[in-house]
Design an enzyme around this catalytic site. Structure first.
Site, PDB file in Angstrom:
ATOM      1  CE1 TYR A 156      -3.918  -2.174   0.203  1.00  0.00           C
ATOM      2  CE2 TYR A 156      -2.682  -3.335   1.900  1.00  0.00           C
ATOM      3  CZ  TYR A 156      -3.747  -3.279   1.026  1.00  0.00           C
ATOM      4  OH  TYR A 156      -4.636  -4.323   0.962  1.00  0.00           O
TER       5      TYR A 156
ATOM      6  CE1 TYR B 206      -8.534  -4.242   2.958  1.00  0.00           C
ATOM      7  CE2 TYR B 206      -8.750  -3.157   5.083  1.00  0.00           C
ATOM      8  CZ  TYR B 206      -8.064  -4.005   4.246  1.00  0.00           C
ATOM      9  OH  TYR B 206      -6.911  -4.606   4.682  1.00  0.00           O
ATOM     10  NE  ARG B 207      -4.136  -1.415   4.529  1.00  0.00           N
ATOM     11  CZ  ARG B 207      -3.581  -2.326   5.312  1.00  0.00           C
ATOM     12  NH1 ARG B 207      -4.176  -3.476   5.506  1.00  0.00           N
ATOM     13  NH2 ARG B 207      -2.440  -2.107   5.903  1.00  0.00           N
TER      14      ARG B 207
END
Ligand code: ADP
Length: 533
Positions: free
Chosen positions: A99, A476-477
């Site tokens: 991420y 969600y991310r």
């Protein structure tokens, strides 16, 4: 390596001259001491994203990194940052790989690395909680519990080296009964952009006794506001721990066919909502299961996605399922034995389902990494996935929420698999089931040195996000690269949610110094940088 690039092309905070930045750095150095300022070269290399899904591996470059020792130093850093308008990017241990790692959203930000605040401040065995600082990893907390002979389990995420606070703030998850990390969090200490120190919930009672016991406290409740947000710097966090169970079962059920997924999800939902499986369970695709055993070249050496025939051959070779369900049961041996039978009976409706189970006393430890996670023991076994493509691997993740309905799961799976194949990637994925919804996580894995593959993985991610949105799903991310894109998809009433987030941001951080752009939330000072990478 990123370190060489960072030396050759020094990045500054946007709009700041080298001379002004040098003065800010000198002020930071006076606070934390020279050894705790990383100005470039090898010292700054850990603050680049090692898995950047973009051609230029040095994208999202930090200008410097600071390692404060305590809350007072953090407050002093904030005074300098506010006065000179230096954007800061807070990380706890910076292992948010896939991420963005420790890298900032806004290039030129100064990374505020909290790894030196690394104390386990308190653990209460009777009431089963811990209070930790940002630098405490899952390995650290687990070791602390062991050293002190405390009969409590942590709930590790896939890679145990990350920070408890970092993972919880990002709403990460694990596999024991405490797998929903944000839900198992209780009480925070936060330094706001203006330097004020806030304790949430019952922690606001200075001499309190219940900070880690009751999250809401009195009046408005704020803990959730500081997850996936740029509203403050979290310096302490409470979390609930699982009392070590007297016994546990770790089960695996293998399913032969691709379209069994629908029946698996529907059966699992009933078991979870009915309380037989009270915690997360993982439905792992064949490739993800295989990647924990050997690289793909053992079964297929060509470019592009593995053909169906090769996947089927691999499945036979390893004697695994096309889908593999992993679940755990914790408690008294005779109770969990009954539950195990109930689980196996429920899945017996799926033709050719094969069930396996291992029984452990509470004090026994399983050997395999995935199983150790389910037994509250952190591991790094998830990193074996990086060997899948051959060479030094990296990955970016596409993580859409999926309703716990077989039709949705099949639809998402078909969508992701087809799009991934079009971009030349295998479907490496699975679903973590949490009752009413599933976290569908797909990883595009590529060899780090093949920059064109990295860029293709990034392009695939964007296409997937757009496909998912068209079908009514959201992530969600997200990786730094797509934080704006993901936020824009939450567009009800012309983006009312993001407007609210920005209103709060501007009220709490008028100079916009904390993590500009995180999760698509830009402060007024940097709003023109939206979308820019
Ligand atoms: P981990 O090492 O557990 O993967 P990181 O330290 O990389 O986690 O943190 C993940 C993300 O969470 C960071 O990029 C940052 O946005 C946010 N974050 C981490 N720690 C803090 C903190 N103490 N205060 C505020 N935000 C944080």
């Amino acid at each position: 390596m990123a370190s060489h690039r960072s030396e050759s092309a020094r990045v500054l905070p946007p709009g700041m001259s080298a001379a002004r930045f040098a003065r800010s750095l000198a002020a930071f150095e006076a606070i934390v001491g020279a050894p705790n300022v990383c100005r470039g070269g090898a010292a700054l290399a850990p603050y680049f994203d090692p898995f950047a899904p973009i051609e230029d591996a040095s994208s999202f470059a930090p200008s410097a990194a600071l390692l404060p020792a305590d809350v007072d130093e953090i407050r002093a850093i904030l005074r300098v940052a506010n006065a000179a308008r230096v954007p800061l990017w807070t990380v706890s241990t910076g292992r948010n790989f896939a991420y963005g790692g420790a890298a900032p959203r806004l290039a030129g930000s100064v990374v505020l690395d909290l790894q030196r605040l690394n104390r386990v401040l308190d653990v209460d065995e009777r009431l089963a909680w811990a209070l930790v600082e940002p630098g405490v990893s899952y390995f650290d907390l687990h070791a602390h519990l062991r050293e002190h002979g405390l009969k409590l389990w942590v709930d590790p995420p896939a890679a145990g080296w990350g920070s408890v606070i970092g993972n919880t703030l990002e709403r990460g998850f694990g596999y024991t009964a405490y797998g929903d990390h944000a839900a198992a969090q209780c009480g925070m200490e936060i330094v706001l952009a203006n330097g004020d120190i806030v304790r949430t919930g019952m922690g606001a009672i200075g001499t309190g006794t219940a900070w880690q016991l009751y999250k809401p406290g009195y009046g408005p409740s704020f803990d959730a506001l500081f997850t996936q947000s740029n509203y403050g710097i979290v310096t302490k966090m409470g979390l609930w721990l699982m009392p070590a169970p007297p016994a546990y079962v770790i089960g695996e059920i293998q399913f032969a066919r691709e379209d069994d997924l629908g029946a698996i999800v529907d059966t699992l939902r009933a078991l979870q909502l009915g309380g037989t499986i009270a915690q997360h369970a993982v439905i792992e695709g064949a490739i993800r299961r295989a990647a924990s055993i050997a690289p793909r070249s053992r079964w297929y050496a060509g470019d592009g996605p593995m053909p169906e025939a090769a996947v089927a051959a691999m499945q036979r070779d390893l004697d695994i399922g096309r889908w593999n369900l992993h679940y755990a049961l914790y408690g008294e041996p005779d109770v969990i034995e009954l539950q195990r039978r109930q689980v196996e009976r429920a899945f017996a409706v799926v033709p050719h389902a094969r069930a396996f189970a291992k029984r452990y006393a509470g004090s026994e430890e399983p050997q395999g990494g995935g199983e150790r996670n389910m037994a509250g023991i952190p591991s790094m076994s998830a990193f074996r996935m990086l060997d899948w493509p051959g060479g030094e691997g990296a990955h970016v993740d596409f993580s859409p929420l999926c309703p716990a309905d077989g039709r949705d799961a099949l639809r998402q799976y078909a969508l992701v698999k087809a799009r991934a194949a079009e971009y030349g990637f295998d479907y490496y994925g699975g679903f973590t089931a949490a009752g009413r919804c599933l976290h569908h996580v797909f990883a595009a894995i590529f060899a780090r040195e093949r920059r064109e593959d990295a860029a293709r993985a990034g392009d695939l991610l964007r296409a997937l996000m757009s496909d998912a949105r068209a079908a009514g799903y959201g992530v969600y991310r997200s990786h730094l690269l797509y934080m704006d894109y993901a936020a824009a998809q939450y567009d009800f009433n012309d983006g009312a949610l993001l407007r609210l987030a920005q209103t709060v941001k501007d009220a709490l951080d008028p100079q916009g110094v904390l993590a500009p752009g995180k999760q698509g939330v830009w402060p007024a000072a940097w709003r023109a940088m939206r979308g820019y990478t």
